[in-house]
Design an enzyme around this catalytic site. Structure first.
Site, PDB file in Angstrom:
ATOM      1  N   ASP A  84       0.873  -1.216  -0.105  1.00 46.65           N
ATOM      2  CA  ASP A  84      -0.126  -0.083   0.124  1.00 46.65           C
ATOM      3  C   ASP A  84       1.022   1.441  -0.161  1.00 46.65           C
ATOM      4  O   ASP A  84       2.124   1.217   0.131  1.00 46.65           O
ATOM      5  CB  ASP A  84      -0.953   0.031   1.262  1.00 46.65           C
ATOM      6  N   ASP A 121      -7.596  -2.293  14.272  1.00 50.59           N
ATOM      7  CA  ASP A 121      -8.959  -2.640  13.795  1.00 50.59           C
ATOM      8  C   ASP A 121      -9.045  -3.790  13.214  1.00 50.59           C
ATOM      9  O   ASP A 121      -9.894  -4.069  12.336  1.00 50.59           O
ATOM     10  CB  ASP A 121      -9.504  -1.521  13.227  1.00 50.59           C
ATOM     11  N   HIS A 167      -7.238  -4.849  10.579  1.00 50.94           N
ATOM     12  CA  HIS A 167      -6.944  -4.566   8.997  1.00 50.94           C
ATOM     13  C   HIS A 167      -5.651  -5.346   8.741  1.00 50.94           C
ATOM     14  O   HIS A 167      -4.933  -5.277   9.235  1.00 50.94           O
ATOM     15  CB  HIS A 167      -6.977  -3.196   8.392  1.00 50.94           C
ATOM     16  N   GLU A 193      -9.882  -2.094   5.375  1.00 50.20           N
ATOM     17  CA  GLU A 193     -10.355  -1.599   6.549  1.00 50.20           C
ATOM     18  C   GLU A 193     -11.597  -2.392   6.679  1.00 50.20           C
ATOM     19  O   GLU A 193     -12.100  -3.185   5.883  1.00 50.20           O
ATOM     20  CB  GLU A 193     -10.736  -0.037   6.693  1.00 50.20           C
TER      21      GLU A 193
HETATM   22  C1  F6R Z   1       1.409  -1.324   6.133  1.00 57.18           C
HETATM   23  C2  F6R Z   1      -0.156  -2.029   6.214  1.00 57.18           C
HETATM   24  C3  F6R Z   1      -0.502  -1.788   7.461  1.00 57.18           C
HETATM   25  C4  F6R Z   1       0.103  -2.213   8.584  1.00 57.18           C
HETATM   26  C5  F6R Z   1      -0.814  -1.881  10.006  1.00 57.18           C
HETATM   27  C6  F6R Z   1       0.059  -2.290  11.440  1.00 57.18           C
HETATM   28  O1  F6R Z   1       1.953  -1.672   4.881  1.00 57.18           O
HETATM   29  O2  F6R Z   1      -0.254  -2.592   5.152  1.00 57.18           O
HETATM   30  O3  F6R Z   1      -1.634  -2.784   7.559  1.00 57.18           O
HETATM   31  O4  F6R Z   1       0.964  -3.468   8.560  1.00 57.18           O
HETATM   32  O5  F6R Z   1      -1.381  -0.854   9.903  1.00 57.18           O
HETATM   33  O6  F6R Z   1       0.905  -0.877  11.208  1.00 57.18           O
HETATM   34  P1  F6R Z   1       1.921  -0.944  12.477  1.00 57.18           P
HETATM   35  O7  F6R Z   1       2.868  -2.276  11.986  1.00 57.18           O
HETATM   36  O8  F6R Z   1       2.640   0.238  12.327  1.00 57.18           O
HETATM   37  O9  F6R Z   1       1.333  -1.257  13.806  1.00 57.18           O
END
Ligand code: F6R
Length: 260
Positions: free
Chosen positions: A67, A136, A138, A143
């Site tokens: 992403d 959450d 994801h 989401e």
């Molecule tokens: C990042 C991504 C997100 C993160 C998630 C956790 O490329 O796809 O799904 O893996 O938001 O983020 P952190 O690791 O910062 O807690």
């Protein structure tokens, strides 16, 4: 799904890195799916160490990131382009032309998303996909309520995610509201998936993803439908897992298991 519980973040990162290295050693031209955020930093650090000290070779592999924030130029310190180059790509030997990251600045998102999906397919699909998990539930920026059949597309971030990621920006208002993300359907097509989670604030999401019902309210729960998913968690992220003893028992009994 197989769940590997490590005591510390460092041990968790090393265990996950071993799996990525195994894939690369078995298939030097593997296609790697990359994630950003704080979670995979230890994994990238370990892969860089393996590259330097154990000659782990990335020269033939291709990478696709999950992403990117919409509106951030690649030079922005919080863009995922910048993150990946700083924390991983510039320390290993992946040819620049083999690196794919969604564009957060294209003037035609639908066309870009279609092209991205086509490139993944043309490269033979993703051999191993690295994932983190949001508080959450994801995966990538899929989401709650994202379709399990979704493909790469533009998504509006949940307010929870904006709150969580505000720690990386000067102020909350600076966090982009939109992102371009691989879909749940795109992710589920990867041959092998490794999901990493650390810290107490991920414990609920991990339990819901691994042991809860399969629901688009927790998009990581879609991984229960995937035949080759390994979940790597540290102690604090594992605290809400009801079956933790069983996961540890499986690992302990593995040496004696009949060969498959
Ligand atoms: C990042 C991504 C997100 C993160 C998630 C956790 O490329 O796809 O799904 O893996 O938001 O983020 P952190 O690791 O910062 O807690």
């Amino acid at each position: 799904m197989e769940v590997f519980i490590s005591e510390t973040y460092e041990e968790m990162s090393k265990a996950a890195a071993k799996v990525v290295a195994k894939t690369l050693n078995a298939k030097p031209d593997a296609v790697l799916g990359m994630a950003t955020g704080s979670t995979p930093l230890g994994l990238y650090k370990e892969l860089v160490r393996m590259h330097r000290e154990e000659a782990l070779d990335f020269s033939q592999c291709t990478t696709f990131n999950l992403d990117e924030y919409v509106g951030l130029p690649v030079t922005h310190e919080q863009s995922y382009h910048y993150f990946m180059h700083e924390n991983f790509f510039k320390h290993v030997n992946i040819p620049l032309q083999n690196i794919y990251i969604p564009s957060g600045t294209t003037d035609n998102y639908p066309a870009f998303c279609e092209w991205y999906e086509t490139r993944i397919e043309e490269c033979g699909g993703i051999d191993i996909q690295i994932l983190g998990i949001g508080s959450d539930g994801h995966i990538a920026f899929n989401e709650p309520t994202s379709s399990f059949n979704s493909r790469t597309r533009l998504k509006t971030l949940a307010e929870q995610t904006i709150d969580d990621n505000a720690r990386f920006f000067e102020k909350r208002q600076d966090v982009p509201i939109y992102a371009i993300t691989m879909g749940v359907g795109t992710i589920l097509e990867a041959e092998h998936i490794i999901l990493l989670a650390n810290g107490e604030n991920k414990a609920d999401a991990v339990a819901a993803a691994v042991e809860g019902p399969v629901t688009s309210m927790i998009t990581a729960s879609a991984l229960q439908l995937h035949p080759e998913t390994d979940v790597f968690v540290d102690g604090p992220a594992a605290t809400k897992l009801q079956m933790a003893d069983y996961y540890n028992w499986i690992q302990k009994m593995k040496p004696g298991a009949p060969q498959m």
